[in-house]
Design an enzyme around this catalytic site. Structure first.
Site, PDB file in Angstrom:
ATOM      1  N   ARG A 157       0.905  -1.217  -0.012  1.00 42.55           N
ATOM      2  CA  ARG A 157      -0.044   0.023  -0.065  1.00 42.55           C
ATOM      3  C   ARG A 157       0.883   1.204  -0.001  1.00 42.55           C
ATOM      4  NH1 ARG A 157      -3.417  -2.526  -1.588  1.00 42.55           N
ATOM      5  NH2 ARG A 157      -5.547  -3.108  -0.405  1.00 42.55           N
ATOM      6  N   GLU A 181      -4.056   7.296  -4.190  1.00 45.01           N
ATOM      7  CA  GLU A 181      -4.510   6.810  -5.469  1.00 45.01           C
ATOM      8  C   GLU A 181      -5.766   7.491  -5.834  1.00 45.01           C
ATOM      9  OE1 GLU A 181      -4.298   2.619  -5.490  1.00 45.01           O
ATOM     10  OE2 GLU A 181      -2.359   2.447  -4.735  1.00 45.01           O
ATOM     11  N   HIS A 237      -1.499   0.466  -9.841  1.00 45.43           N
ATOM     12  CA  HIS A 237      -2.142  -0.610  -8.977  1.00 45.43           C
ATOM     13  C   HIS A 237      -2.964  -1.661  -9.525  1.00 45.43           C
ATOM     14  CE1 HIS A 237      -4.175  -1.263  -4.629  1.00 45.43           C
ATOM     15  NE2 HIS A 237      -3.762  -2.189  -5.240  1.00 45.43           N
TER      16      HIS A 237
HETATM   17  O1  LIG Z   1      -4.455  -4.228  -3.636  1.00 48.32           O
HETATM   18  C1  LIG Z   1      -4.923  -5.669  -3.744  1.00 48.32           C
HETATM   19  C2  LIG Z   1      -5.561  -6.274  -2.639  1.00 48.32           C
HETATM   20  O2  LIG Z   1      -5.532  -5.589  -1.485  1.00 48.32           O
HETATM   21  O3  LIG Z   1      -5.819  -7.098  -2.980  1.00 48.32           O
END
Ligand SMILES: O=CC(=O)O
Length: 335
Positions: A248, A277, A295
């Site tokens: 993250r 984001e 992402h």
């Molecule tokens: O970012 C993607 C997830 O948390 O699976």
């Protein structure tokens, strides 16, 4: 007997059959609202009373906003389970869910994400180590490798990979990097057993920073890990280090990273996730040397389908047995 209600927040895109099959045991409903204020109103006006379980997609954040204390307080009192589609559940205030009486139990979606996310990390790792990005851009501008040509890249063989957060994705990445001839050190709150560590060496946090040629961030975002990598930690890393983040954005202080990239202390980085984001720090955008993905860690057909299927397994377990298969770690002592 009336069936319990299951509310879908977001869209089912792949596991339609598994989702529709839930109608054997539940009444499947969707919200009327398309904004957070309207959703809060829909909750508090009693329109969602009787909802027992929610299937929550990652993208439904654009409808409801984060699952913060305000939203969790507004959710119907009948609600017992939230089945989140994603490995990371930082958008959900789990402490506020646990504080409800009875607690609102939350599941996430680990394991199904491991391969695709580790593959994305590997792509970013190789691209950043080899310095591929600027030449990929130059070629499309008719400048072959670039003018001047970029400095030589580096081989992964013999380099030390430091994995911060050796869960399913970290272990998967370690196995892949074994094949490249890298050596892995890792840091977790506790060392793994020998089988899970599979030869990776457990080290303290500061030792990982000091020894790794490549630092890969694979830990969840929570109040303890926010900006776990900032100025002080970057300063402890080797000059020329490469940083990969597929976890993250919030675990990494982007401003500090940009400064360390600009000074050359960090050679390059490969990022799939960002603090705000879809906004990306301008210092990253202007740096042609760094690898940036929007992402896409789990963005494959097979993985997205497997994730939705797994969330449906959790919904079915919630409705039929009153428990979750993938209960989040923070709530394991509650039940
Ligand atoms: O970012 C993607 C997830 O948390 O699976």
């Amino acid at each position: 007997m009336t069936k319990p209600k299951v509310l879908l927040l977001g869209e089912i895109e792949y596991a339609h059959d598994a989702w529709n099959a839930l109608s054997d045991i539940a009444t499947l409903i969707t919200p009327q609202s398309t904004t957070r204020p309207a959703f809060l109103q829909e909750c508090t006006s009693g329109q969602l009373d009787g909802v027992h379980t929610i299937f929550r997609t990652f993208d439904s954040g654009s409808l409801t906003g984060p699952w913060d204390a305000e939203l969790i307080a507004a959710l119907p009192s009948s609600l017992r389970f939230c089945c989140h589609n994603g490995a990371g559940y930082d958008a959900i205030d789990v402490a506020a869910c646990s504080a409800r009486t009875p607690p609102l139990l939350v599941s996430n979606c680990p394991k199904a994400v491991d391969d695709a996310t580790a593959d994305a990390a590997l792509f970013l790792l190789l691209g950043a180590l080899r310095g591929f990005n600027s030449s990929m851009l130059a070629l499309r501008e008719g400048k072959w490798r670039g003018e001047p040509a970029p400095p030589l890249g580096h081989d992964p063989r013999g380099k030390v990979l430091g994995i911060l957060g050796m869960g399913g994705i970290g272990r998967n990445l370690k196995r892949k990097c074994d094949a490249l001839g890298m050596r892995t050190i890792y840091h977790n709150r506790k060392p793994l057993g020998a089988e899970e560590a599979a030869g990776a060496e457990y080290v303290e946090f500061d030792e990982l920073l000091a020894r790794a040629d490549v630092v890969s961030l694979n830990l969840p975002l929570n109040p303890h890990t926010r900006h776990i990598i900032s100025h002080a930690q970057l300063a402890k890393m080797k000059p020329g280090v490469v940083i990969v983040n597929t976890a993250r954005g919030g675990v990494l202080d982007e401003e500090a990273l940009v400064q360390a990239l600009d000074s050359g202390h960090v050679r390059s980085c490969g990022l799939d996730v960002y603090d705000d984001e879809p906004n990306v720090h301008s210092g990253l955008i202007r740096n042609e040397n760094v690898m940036l993905l929007p992402h896409m860690g789990t963005y494959t057909l097979e993985t997205m389908a497997a994730m939705e299927e797994r969330v449906v397994v959790n919904v079915r377990e919630a409705v039929t047995k009153g428990r979750l298969v993938d209960l989040v770690v923070e709530q394991r002592g509650l039940v």
